[in-house]
Design a protein around this motif. Structure first.
Motif, PDB file in Angstrom:
ATOM      1  N   LEU A 276       0.842  -1.201   0.000  1.00  0.00           N
ATOM      2  CA  LEU A 276       0.000   0.000   0.000  1.00  0.00           C
ATOM      3  C   LEU A 276       0.877   1.251   0.000  1.00  0.00           C
ATOM      4  O   LEU A 276       0.596   2.232  -0.706  1.00  0.00           O
ATOM      5  N   SER A 277       1.941   1.171   0.772  1.00  0.00           N
ATOM      6  CA  SER A 277       2.845   2.308   0.862  1.00  0.00           C
ATOM      7  C   SER A 277       3.435   2.636  -0.521  1.00  0.00           C
ATOM      8  O   SER A 277       3.504   3.801  -0.931  1.00  0.00           O
ATOM      9  N   VAL A 278       3.810   1.568  -1.242  1.00  0.00           N
ATOM     10  CA  VAL A 278       4.341   1.753  -2.608  1.00  0.00           C
ATOM     11  C   VAL A 278       3.298   2.418  -3.504  1.00  0.00           C
ATOM     12  O   VAL A 278       3.555   3.395  -4.198  1.00  0.00           O
ATOM     13  N   TRP A 279       2.065   1.855  -3.451  1.00  0.00           N
ATOM     14  CA  TRP A 279       0.992   2.433  -4.280  1.00  0.00           C
ATOM     15  C   TRP A 279       0.778   3.905  -3.938  1.00  0.00           C
ATOM     16  O   TRP A 279       0.584   4.737  -4.806  1.00  0.00           O
ATOM     17  N   LYS A 280       0.757   4.182  -2.680  1.00  0.00           N
ATOM     18  CA  LYS A 280       0.494   5.570  -2.272  1.00  0.00           C
ATOM     19  C   LYS A 280       1.555   6.502  -2.854  1.00  0.00           C
ATOM     20  O   LYS A 280       1.271   7.667  -3.166  1.00  0.00           O
ATOM     21  N   ARG A 281       2.760   5.969  -2.960  1.00  0.00           N
ATOM     22  CA  ARG A 281       3.833   6.806  -3.529  1.00  0.00           C
ATOM     23  C   ARG A 281       3.708   6.926  -5.037  1.00  0.00           C
ATOM     24  O   ARG A 281       3.979   7.948  -5.623  1.00  0.00           O
ATOM     25  N   GLU A 282       3.228   5.838  -5.691  1.00  0.00           N
ATOM     26  CA  GLU A 282       3.301   5.793  -7.146  1.00  0.00           C
ATOM     27  C   GLU A 282       2.008   6.144  -7.861  1.00  0.00           C
ATOM     28  O   GLU A 282       2.018   6.492  -9.029  1.00  0.00           O
TER      29      GLU A 282
END
Ligand code: C2E
Ligand code: CA
Ligand code: CA
Length: 742
Positions: free
Chosen positions: A560-566
């Motif tokens: 989720l953290s990755v998605w939030k960044r990307e």
């Protein structure tokens, strides 16, 4: 008195001369050599020289007896009349008294009488010396307690033999008396009864204590062996008789037996009997002597211990050990008599834990007692009902005609249990799931049969029915598969075989993704991609779900953290993660969650933990504490699979849930069945009332999705919207700006 030279007295002159000349060596009368080498038994009694009192007013006799006796290893004290002799008696420990009958003042008769009257004088041998060879005097002397008599003139040669013989007899008598006293003391002290059986006459002596032990007076029991044998318990009698016979015929070295015997009140007492037989030269027993010890208390304690070891303390029903023992016995009979059929019913109460946790253990115990009584009523005589602990029971159904006997019993049991029970003014209805195994499958080991009944019970429970299942071998295969799965699972984390598929959850009003549910998948090296249904139960029962769940938490939060960044749209996405009851009960859960959030740089509100109702019920108090802590942390909590469990709003409001997930079974027909639609609407309304938002699971079609929109349900999830997919696919979709039907 003049010595007569014609008899033994002839030597008197010589003796007298010797004595006067001071020569102490007697040579007129040679003491018998055999006396000097007196036999050992004699010495046993005589540690020192015997002390003899010679009472005679004739100085000649005094002189002669002193010379004679001293030369023969006797010590001699002399008195010339009865009074003097009595004084000596008082101050000395005499071994024997030689006493003349005719004496001045106190004569021999009176002296003898006085000695015998004194307690010390009862057993001292008294030999009367008398010149009166008349039976009257002799009789008088004996009546007054004289041991023996010698007629004057005394035969000095024979006298030492006579005295030695009397001393020996007296010593034997004393020893016998001491031994008798010792024995009687011991017997009395041991509290034992004694018996002595004359096998030839078939007469038996019972000691008063023996009779008293059975509650009888001495005169109430005769000397017939049947007085004893007829009172022995019918179940013990033939054994005791065989043991008696074995000993009396020399087959056993001693007799020792424990048996019950009836007392005067008709009550059976446990006795232990020990005995020895006495045999004649031909080895034939002619006498048996024995003791009887009351061991009732010990037996009762043993019986209680045995009972406790074999029974459940709460319900007093047989326990697992006793059940297995009886089952083993049935298997054994079946191996000899194949038409002897039997069955095992394994029974587990449903929702018992709920009663225990909500109403307390005391009420739970009452319920178990009530249920054991109810089941006892429907089993057939001869069947065994056992409690294995907790809410598990088992029935051993013996000698059955066919399966219908067992299925009928299962039905009766079910019916009995399903009647409401009133506990603490609350009516509770509890049913059970049963597993059945039949002897026809050729079991040789009781554990196997029980194990399969258990497996069948789980199958019945898994079906959600409160019915029964009869074991079939595929269940065993399933159990083996589960074992294999468990050992594979242990390696799966290490070998990185797990992955997560993410299923979008959309906001119904605007079709926008609000988040994803993380769903675990296992890339099994042999079996391919596995879904949770194939392994999650095993992971939970083996507790492997704890490390696996921690991995899911970490992996999903990072994703989720990755998605939030990307991805621009991902700013408000949440990740929903399933938490089993065992994970919820881990003491370090809060630490693990906050550390993961920290490491993945996520705000706590982006994480939603999905917990089923049953998880909270399983450990109510602890669950509430943990959930409050998670809530304090800012993590969201969602009640999962709502509608499949107890669905109690009363109960739920105590827990800090932010949202509620309606189970897909309610959603499936929502668009075609009015009642389903109504149920969903009601649940939504109630949830809103409690301040919870609602997610619908299993939105498989546009129609369902439309119905949900009308039900004021906020969120939906389902194959009709998007199937769970690997994280990279989500990223791809957003690259191309495409997402299924949303
Ligand atoms: P669940 O929490 O009820 O998860 C939803 C299940 O419904 C998922 O099954 C999902 O694939 C399935 N599903 C999604 N859309 C539909 C639909 O439209 N119709 C129907 N019939 N089903 C749909 P899945 O992935 O097989 O997971 C099964 C269960 O395994 C989950 O049920 C959850 O209880 C458990 N589970 C999955 N992952 C985890 C995990 O990481 N930890 C724990 N403790 N349990 C997990
Ligand atoms: Ca879920
Ligand atoms: Ca579900």
């Amino acid at each position: 008195m003049q010595p007569d030279k014609s008899n033994n007295w002839t030597s008197l002159d010589a003796v007298r001369e010797q004595s006067v000349s001071g020569d102490s060596t007697p040579h007129c009368v040679t003491p018998p050599n055999s006396h000097r080498n007196d036999d050992v038994s004699d010495k046993q009694f005589r540690t020192e020289r015997p002390l003899i009192l010679v009472t005679d007013d004739d100085p000649m006799i005094q002189l002669l007896s002193r010379n004679m006796l001293e030369s023969m290893d006797f010590d001699v004290i002399q008195a010339s009349d009865g009074n003097e002799a009595l004084k000596i008696f008082d101050s000395q420990d005499l071994d024997l008294i030689l006493c003349d009958v005719m004496m001045p003042e106190v004569d021999g008769f009176e002296f003898c009488e006085k000695i015998r009257m004194s307690p010390r004088g009862r057993h001292v041998p008294i030999v009367m010396l008398t010149g009166l060879n008349d039976t009257e005097s002799i009789e008088k002397a004996f009546n007054l307690g004289a041991t023996d008599f010698c007629v004057k003139p005394i035969n000095w040669e024979l006298l030492p033999y006579k005295l030695n013989y009397i001393l020996r007899a007296s010593a034997t008598f004393s020893a016998l008396k001491i031994s008798e006293e010792r024995y009687s003391l011991a017997a009395h002290g041991a509290n034992d009864g004694l018996w002595d059986w004359d096998l030839k006459e078939q007469k038996i002596y019972f000691s008063p204590r023996w009779k008293e032990m059975l509650g009888f007076r001495d005169d109430e029991i005769g000397c017939d062996p049947n007085e004893w044998l007829s009172r022995i318990h019918a179940d013990d009698k033939s054994r005791v008789l065989a043991e008696l016979e074995a000993h009396s015929s020399g087959k056993t070295e001693h007799f020792e037996s424990e048996y019950r015997v009836m007392n005067s009140d008709g009550r059976y007492l446990w006795m232990m009997c020990r005995s020895l037989a006495v045999t004649d030269d031909s080895g034939l027993a002619y006498r048996m002597t024995g003791s009887q010890t009351d061991i009732t208390k010990r037996k009762e304690a043993e019986e209680k211990l045995l009972f406790d070891a074999m029974h459940d303390s709460l319900t007093k029903l047989p326990n697992r050990a006793l059940f297995l023992d009886r089952l083993a016995h049935c298997i054994e009979i079946n191996s000899r008599k194949p038409d002897f059929n039997f069955a095992v019913l394994f029974l587990d109460l449903n929702r018992f834990k709920l009663v225990n946790d909500s109403l307390g253990h005391v009420v739970g115990d009452k319920l178990l007692i009530e249920f054991s009584a109810r089941i006892s009523e429907v089993i057939r005589p001869g069947d065994t009902l056992a409690r294995f602990g907790g809410d598990e029971f088992a029935i051993l159904c013996e000698d059955i005609d066919d399966v219908s006997t067992v299925t009928k019993l299962a039905g009766r049991t079910q019916k009995q249990l399903s009647k409401p029970v009133c506990l603490d003014e609350q009516e509770v209805v509890i049913d059970c799931s049963m597993g059945i195994t039949l002897s026809g499958s050729g079991y040789t080991c009781p554990d196997d049969m029980l194990r399969d009944a258990d497996a069948a019970m789980y199958r019945a429970k898994a079906k959600g029915s409160s019915g029964y299942e009869i074991f079939d071998p595929s269940m065993h295969e399933q159990a083996l598969n589960e074992l294999q799965t468990e050992s594979d699972l242990r390696l799966a984390l290490e070998y990185k075989e797990f992955c997560i598929h993410y299923q979008p959850i959309v906001e119904i009003q605007n079709n926008k993704i609000s988040g994803f549910e993380a769903l675990l998948r296992w890339n099994h090296p042999q079996r391919g991609l596995l879904f949770p249904d194939d392994f999650i139960d095993v992971a939970i029962s083996s507790k492997l779900i704890v490390p696996i769940g921690r991995w899911v938490l970490k992996e999903a939060c990072n994703q989720l953290s990755v998605w939030k960044r990307e991805i621009a749209d991902a700013k408000n996405w949440e990740i929903s993660i399933n938490l089993s009851s065992i994970e919820l009960s881990q003491p370090d859960l809060i630490t693990a969650v906050s550390r993961t959030l920290c490491e993945s740089a996520l705000l706590p509100e982006s994480l939603k933990l999905e917990i089923t109702e049953s998880s909270i019920i399983e450990n109510n108090d602890h669950a509430l504490k943990t959930m409050n802590s998670l809530n304090d942390l800012g993590v969201q909590l969602s009640i999962d699979d709502f509608g499949t469990g107890y669905s109690s709003f009363n109960y739920l409001h105590q827990f800090p849930f932010n949202s509620l997930k309606i189970d897909h079974t309610f959603i499936a027909e929502i668009h075609e069945k009015k009642d389903k639609n109504e149920i969903v609407k009601t649940i939504v309304a109630l949830a809103h009332n409690l301040g919870m938002s609602v997610v619908a699971e299993g939105s498989e079609s546009t129609e369902i999705f439309e119905s949900l929109r009308n039900s004021r349900c906020e969120y939906a999830q389902g194959f009709g919207i998007a199937e769970p997919m690997p994280g990279v696919e989500v990223s791809k979709i957003f690259e191309n700006n495409k997402l299924a039907s949303s």
